[in-house]
Design a protein around this motif. Sequence first.
Motif, PDB file in Angstrom:
ATOM      1  N   ALA A  47      71.715  57.239  49.238  1.00  0.00           N
ATOM      2  CA  ALA A  47      72.671  58.275  49.376  1.00  0.00           C
ATOM      3  C   ALA A  47      73.852  58.205  48.613  1.00  0.00           C
ATOM      4  O   ALA A  47      74.267  59.154  48.103  1.00  0.00           O
ATOM      5  CB  ALA A  47      72.702  58.024  50.812  1.00  0.00           C
ATOM      6  N   ASP A  48      74.626  57.197  48.373  1.00  0.00           N
ATOM      7  CA  ASP A  48      75.561  57.073  47.877  1.00  0.00           C
ATOM      8  C   ASP A  48      75.562  56.896  46.257  1.00  0.00           C
ATOM      9  O   ASP A  48      76.260  57.339  45.514  1.00  0.00           O
ATOM     10  CB  ASP A  48      76.289  55.657  48.240  1.00  0.00           C
ATOM     11  N   ALA A  49      74.445  56.360  45.947  1.00  0.00           N
ATOM     12  CA  ALA A  49      74.219  56.336  44.325  1.00  0.00           C
ATOM     13  C   ALA A  49      73.795  57.711  43.787  1.00  0.00           C
ATOM     14  O   ALA A  49      73.984  58.049  42.485  1.00  0.00           O
ATOM     15  CB  ALA A  49      73.250  55.132  44.019  1.00  0.00           C
ATOM     16  N   HIS A  50      73.078  58.295  44.588  1.00  0.00           N
ATOM     17  CA  HIS A  50      72.298  59.562  44.008  1.00  0.00           C
ATOM     18  C   HIS A  50      72.295  60.534  45.388  1.00  0.00           C
ATOM     19  O   HIS A  50      71.129  60.725  46.048  1.00  0.00           O
ATOM     20  CB  HIS A  50      70.983  59.197  43.696  1.00  0.00           C
ATOM     21  N   PRO A  51      73.338  61.302  45.611  1.00  0.00           N
ATOM     22  CA  PRO A  51      73.535  62.041  46.662  1.00  0.00           C
ATOM     23  C   PRO A  51      72.417  63.336  46.722  1.00  0.00           C
ATOM     24  O   PRO A  51      71.859  63.680  47.811  1.00  0.00           O
ATOM     25  CB  PRO A  51      74.806  62.614  46.692  1.00  0.00           C
ATOM     26  N   GLY A  52      72.205  63.607  45.587  1.00  0.00           N
ATOM     27  CA  GLY A  52      71.189  64.638  45.743  1.00  0.00           C
ATOM     28  C   GLY A  52      69.566  64.327  45.645  1.00  0.00           C
ATOM     29  O   GLY A  52      68.708  65.245  45.464  1.00  0.00           O
ATOM     30  N   ALA A  53      69.346  62.978  45.528  1.00  0.00           N
ATOM     31  CA  ALA A  53      68.098  62.682  45.483  1.00  0.00           C
ATOM     32  C   ALA A  53      67.047  62.913  46.625  1.00  0.00           C
ATOM     33  O   ALA A  53      67.866  62.611  47.943  1.00  0.00           O
ATOM     34  CB  ALA A  53      67.868  61.014  45.190  1.00  0.00           C
ATOM     35  N   LEU A  54      65.943  63.200  46.792  1.00  0.00           N
ATOM     36  CA  LEU A  54      65.138  63.367  47.739  1.00  0.00           C
ATOM     37  C   LEU A  54      64.534  61.945  48.347  1.00  0.00           C
ATOM     38  O   LEU A  54      63.871  61.440  47.581  1.00  0.00           O
ATOM     39  CB  LEU A  54      64.072  64.257  47.486  1.00  0.00           C
ATOM     40  N   GLN A  55      64.976  61.811  49.641  1.00  0.00           N
ATOM     41  CA  GLN A  55      64.566  60.338  50.018  1.00  0.00           C
ATOM     42  C   GLN A  55      63.150  60.475  50.952  1.00  0.00           C
ATOM     43  O   GLN A  55      63.434  61.602  51.634  1.00  0.00           O
ATOM     44  CB  GLN A  55      65.592  59.725  50.801  1.00  0.00           C
ATOM     45  N   ILE A  56      62.217  59.657  50.822  1.00  0.00           N
ATOM     46  CA  ILE A  56      61.117  60.078  51.475  1.00  0.00           C
ATOM     47  C   ILE A  56      60.663  58.554  52.150  1.00  0.00           C
ATOM     48  O   ILE A  56      60.423  57.481  51.484  1.00  0.00           O
ATOM     49  CB  ILE A  56      59.732  60.430  50.767  1.00  0.00           C
ATOM     50  N   SER A  57      60.464  58.601  53.454  1.00  0.00           N
ATOM     51  CA  SER A  57      60.016  57.518  54.071  1.00  0.00           C
ATOM     52  C   SER A  57      58.700  57.249  54.115  1.00  0.00           C
ATOM     53  O   SER A  57      57.603  57.952  54.104  1.00  0.00           O
ATOM     54  CB  SER A  57      60.383  57.534  55.739  1.00  0.00           C
ATOM     55  N   ASP A  58      58.347  56.091  53.746  1.00  0.00           N
ATOM     56  CA  ASP A  58      56.789  55.692  53.616  1.00  0.00           C
ATOM     57  C   ASP A  58      55.855  55.676  54.885  1.00  0.00           C
ATOM     58  O   ASP A  58      56.373  55.244  56.032  1.00  0.00           O
ATOM     59  CB  ASP A  58      56.607  54.084  53.255  1.00  0.00           C
ATOM     60  N   ARG A  59      54.943  56.681  54.610  1.00  0.00           N
ATOM     61  CA  ARG A  59      53.898  56.631  55.937  1.00  0.00           C
ATOM     62  C   ARG A  59      53.206  55.457  56.437  1.00  0.00           C
ATOM     63  O   ARG A  59      53.091  55.138  57.615  1.00  0.00           O
ATOM     64  CB  ARG A  59      52.767  57.747  55.634  1.00  0.00           C
ATOM     65  N   PHE A  60      52.928  54.537  55.501  1.00  0.00           N
ATOM     66  CA  PHE A  60      52.303  53.413  55.968  1.00  0.00           C
ATOM     67  C   PHE A  60      53.145  52.747  56.820  1.00  0.00           C
ATOM     68  O   PHE A  60      52.741  52.190  57.924  1.00  0.00           O
ATOM     69  CB  PHE A  60      51.769  52.688  54.765  1.00  0.00           C
ATOM     70  N   HIS A  61      54.419  52.566  56.465  1.00  0.00           N
ATOM     71  CA  HIS A  61      55.345  51.728  57.364  1.00  0.00           C
ATOM     72  C   HIS A  61      55.616  52.314  58.556  1.00  0.00           C
ATOM     73  O   HIS A  61      56.012  51.612  59.670  1.00  0.00           O
ATOM     74  CB  HIS A  61      56.870  51.547  56.513  1.00  0.00           C
TER      75      HIS A  61
END
Length: 424
Positions: A47-61
């Motif tokens: 979030a701090d390095a790339h505020p505009g990046a889309l973060q996706i949580s892994d479904r397996f985890h």
Amino acid sequence: MVDISKRQIIDMINSRDYETVCKWLKTYPNLHVVSRDGSVTYNNAIADAHPGALQISDRFHLLKNLTSYGKEYLKKKLKPQILIQAVSQETSNEGTGTIKQADENRKLTLKEKYERIEQLLAAGKCKTAICQSINMDIRAYDRLMSMTPEERESSFQTKMMTVHEEKVKQKMERVNEVRELKKIGCSNHEISRRTGLNRSTIRRYLDENFNPVHASYGKKKNGKLTPYIKEIDECLEKGIMGSEIEKKIRGMGYDGSSSTVRQYITDWKRCRKLYYDRSREGGRKTETIERKNIFKLLYHPIENVKSISREQFERICNEYPCFEKIHSIIWEFKGLLTGKNVDALDKWMEKAKKLGIPEIDSFICGLERDLDAVRNAIKYEYSNGLVEGSINKLKVIKRVMYGRCSFETLRTKTLRLEKMRLLN
């Protein structure tokens, strides 16, 4: 770090610290979509390095964490072996008969089994039916039936029979020696001096009706526990504890060891494991289900779990509501992920909270802390599958180079292998 489109390992880092990871990510300014696990450190660093990046949580985890929390809760509620009501009275009675028949078949000698085979063949039974009837492996059946009569007769000889025949042969040699000496005119006293045998033994050997086979051969001796077997079986059927059974038979005159009683009870329970209920009430027939098999239902649909039938699954849900709750909530969450139903996530979380299970509440807290990434996991197809596969490859390289390289050497070797793979 793995490039999703090229399926290539881009870089490696030997730290999980926020500052190090954040600084490392800033060296890659073109990141737009990042799939990751549920780490708070990674969340903040991205979030701090790339505020505009889309973060996706892994479904397996996500699924792994939810299932692990569910198993943790069920381990506190379920014993390693749980009892449920037998699916049907008929099934239980039929199973008990099968066990008794199998016990009887195990007592048969090979010769007796062959005689049974001949009887069944004469009755028109096929090979498969015969093997099932006498609990015999088909390969053993084929081997036995392909033998010549001489080979078959030899195979009927047990080790005890072979030893006994050898002893009888040795005794008859002594008997014939005594009789030959008598024929040439030697007295019993002279025969005793030459052979070293007692004169009473010589008189028995000279008797025409002498039988070299020991009188007790082939007769099974009763043990100290034998007179009390029937009483023990009746007590076990009623669910009486082993210590109480031992106390009862000692009052009846048993003076053997306690270990003999315990061993008999253990064997009895093992043979009737599916139908033994120490808390049997009103003659209710029960069967035992392994907890480890129940846990398989959290990962696989009932059709793929061969150790549990659908009827047993329904019994488990009815008799153990705690399992039914966990099973239902886990499979509803799986349906959310596969069905791409983002709107249903909030309703699922509310329903999960109402269960009042601490382990599930902990999982919900983790979701709420990373809610946007979880929603994206439902919405998009991206996952950590490529990363997990690359980690397996990396572990192989680490083991090959164990103790002989630094992190930089490992990183360099891994990245060069990736370049060579792409060139080929």
